[in-house]
Design a protein around this motif. Structure first.
Motif, PDB file in Angstrom:
ATOM      1  N   ARG A 166      33.176  25.300  65.978  1.00 50.24           N
ATOM      2  CA  ARG A 166      33.209  25.061  64.535  1.00 50.24           C
ATOM      3  C   ARG A 166      31.818  24.697  64.027  1.00 50.24           C
ATOM      4  NH1 ARG A 166      38.416  21.676  62.215  1.00 50.24           N
ATOM      5  NH2 ARG A 166      40.018  23.195  62.772  1.00 50.24           N
ATOM      6  N   ARG A 167      31.594  25.039  62.773  1.00 49.46           N
ATOM      7  CA  ARG A 167      30.383  24.613  62.071  1.00 49.46           C
ATOM      8  C   ARG A 167      30.807  23.994  60.750  1.00 49.46           C
ATOM      9  NH1 ARG A 167      26.557  25.691  58.159  1.00 49.46           N
ATOM     10  NH2 ARG A 167      24.370  25.765  58.846  1.00 49.46           N
ATOM     11  N   ASP A 323      24.639  31.537  72.530  1.00 48.62           N
ATOM     12  CA  ASP A 323      23.361  30.951  72.133  1.00 48.62           C
ATOM     13  C   ASP A 323      23.135  31.090  70.636  1.00 48.62           C
ATOM     14  OD1 ASP A 323      22.814  30.264  74.749  1.00 48.62           O
ATOM     15  OD2 ASP A 323      21.669  32.092  75.157  1.00 48.62           O
ATOM     16  N   LEU A 324      23.533  32.233  70.082  1.00 49.96           N
ATOM     17  CA  LEU A 324      23.391  32.439  68.634  1.00 49.96           C
ATOM     18  C   LEU A 324      24.194  31.397  67.873  1.00 49.96           C
ATOM     19  CD1 LEU A 324      22.738  34.037  66.007  1.00 49.96           C
ATOM     20  CD2 LEU A 324      24.750  35.443  66.522  1.00 49.96           C
ATOM     21  N   TYR A 325      25.436  31.168  68.280  1.00 46.05           N
ATOM     22  CA  TYR A 325      26.280  30.232  67.557  1.00 46.05           C
ATOM     23  C   TYR A 325      25.774  28.799  67.706  1.00 46.05           C
ATOM     24  CZ  TYR A 325      29.345  34.294  67.433  1.00 46.05           C
ATOM     25  OH  TYR A 325      29.854  35.560  67.247  1.00 46.05           O
ATOM     26  N   LEU A 326      25.349  28.444  68.898  1.00 46.24           N
ATOM     27  CA  LEU A 326      24.805  27.101  69.104  1.00 46.24           C
ATOM     28  C   LEU A 326      23.575  26.871  68.234  1.00 46.24           C
ATOM     29  CD1 LEU A 326      25.174  26.831  72.987  1.00 46.24           C
ATOM     30  CD2 LEU A 326      26.367  25.419  71.291  1.00 46.24           C
ATOM     31  N   GLY A 329      24.303  26.063  64.478  1.00 45.49           N
ATOM     32  CA  GLY A 329      24.986  24.845  64.075  1.00 45.49           C
ATOM     33  C   GLY A 329      26.424  24.737  64.507  1.00 45.49           C
ATOM     34  N   PHE A 330      26.921  25.691  65.301  1.00 45.85           N
ATOM     35  CA  PHE A 330      28.289  25.619  65.795  1.00 45.85           C
ATOM     36  C   PHE A 330      28.344  24.744  67.044  1.00 45.85           C
ATOM     37  CE2 PHE A 330      28.424  29.365  63.184  1.00 45.85           C
ATOM     38  CZ  PHE A 330      29.726  29.457  62.716  1.00 45.85           C
TER      39      PHE A 330
END
Length: 346
Positions: A166-167, A323-326, A329-330
């Motif tokens: 989640r973000r 890695d993109l999601y982290l 801000g997720f």
């Protein structure tokens, strides 16, 4: 198998004394949703599926590709529920829910009956598609070792781990950054209140089939199956579909798609957005297309006053999606597992 689906009381000989099996209907929605909620709270500490989702699976459009059986104890309480969902050719999603309030011995017995029924239902789905074999795809929450033990007893193997992420959405600074150079993000073209045009819908389906061909457990879906499945979700919204186009050539080239849905609370209010699919063609990877599509859904959620954007990602994805999601801000809210076994059509 057909007689079993039509007359699930044939399961009664394998159940505890006084229990009975039945095909659930509209009057069973509330009890089965409460059963699912008890399971989810015991397994991970919170509910996941809303009442609308349970209703859609049992009596709505989503019921067309699913068969169910429910078990009630001698007092009439709903204690078990199994679903076999004909997800795609050669892939059947199996969901088994056992009341966590049962003692382990009784729960194990109930789970074994439900998994056996689900295997038969999965074989029936495969036979209807004229297949000789099908995958049975089930799952568990990572902390739920009891359900994992029951999956293993039914012949399933743990094959993958998924991060449920989640973000949060805030009023200021909600975007993830500017659109990449030469990239345009737009919603699917459609008339007011109507369906999008066939050209955009076909483009979205084609992009996802190409983008996910080499992903874990991809099973090809026909265009008709793809549309019907997404539209059966009570959270489906046509204005939650976005296409990404490269516009630095002679003609715009559709290269990415993001499909989201509305996540609702117990009162049916949309409180979040959920990314069902995010796919980018290989030719466009590395150009900021995925991040630009994420920006679109996060910005849209902020404009609608929603609290968060959620998604699921393969913890072992070779594409670097996690890695993109982290970096966007997720964070991981909880973890789930995929468990598989195969069944032959005899």
């Amino acid at each position: 198998m057909t007689s079993l689906l039509l007359n699930p009381d044939l399961l009664s000989t394998a159940l505890p004394a006084g229990w009975h099996a039945a095909v659930p209907g509209p009057d069973d929605v509330a009890d089965l949703h409460a059963l699912r909620a008890r399971h989810e709270v015991a397994a991970r500490g919170a509910e996941s599926a809303g009442l609308d989702a349970t209703r859609a699976e049992l009596t709505g459009n989503a019921a067309e590709t699913r068969v169910h059986v429910m078990l009630r104890d001698a007092a009439g309480a709903a204690r078990g529920w199994a679903t076999a969902h004909d997800r795609a050719a050669g892939r059947v999603l199996v969901a088994v829910v056992v009341d966590p309030e049962l003692d382990d011995a009784t729960g194990d017995e109930v789970a074994a009956v439900l998994f056996a029924w689900a295997e038969g239902a999965g074989v029936a789905h495969a036979r209807a598609r004229e297949l000789s074999r099908t995958q049975l795809d089930s799952g568990a929450f990572e902390p739920d070792t009891r359900h994992q033990r029951r999956l293993a007893a039914a012949g399933y193997e743990h094959v993958r781990t998924w991060w449920q992420m989640r973000r949060p959405v805030v009023d200021e600074g909600h975007g993830l950054g500017p659109t990449g150079p030469g990239v345009v993000i737009r919603r699917l073209e459609r008339e007011e209140g109507g369906m999008p045009g066939a050209r955009d819908l076909v483009a979205a389906h084609d992009i996802l089939e190409q983008a996910f061909t080499d992903h874990f457990n991809h099973h090809e879906e026909t265009f008709e199956e793809f549309l019907a499945r997404l539209r059966s979700d009570p959270g489906h919204r046509w204005d939650h579909w976005w296409l990404a186009e490269l516009v630095d050539g002679d003609e715009p080239q559709a290269v990415g798609v993001l499909i989201a849905s509305a996540s609702t609370d117990a009162d049916g209010r949309a409180v979040g957005s959920y990314v069902e699919y995010l796919g980018v063609r290989r030719v466009a990877r590395g150009r900021g297309v995925a991040r630009s599509l994420l920006d679109a859904v996060v910005t849209d959620a902020a404009e609608r006053g929603r609290r968060y954007v959620g998604l699921e990602v393969d913890a072992d994805s070779p594409t670097g999606a996690a890695d993109l999601y982290l970096s966007s801000g997720f964070t991981t809210s909880y973890v789930t597992q995929s468990w598989h076994r195969y069944a032959d059509v005899l």
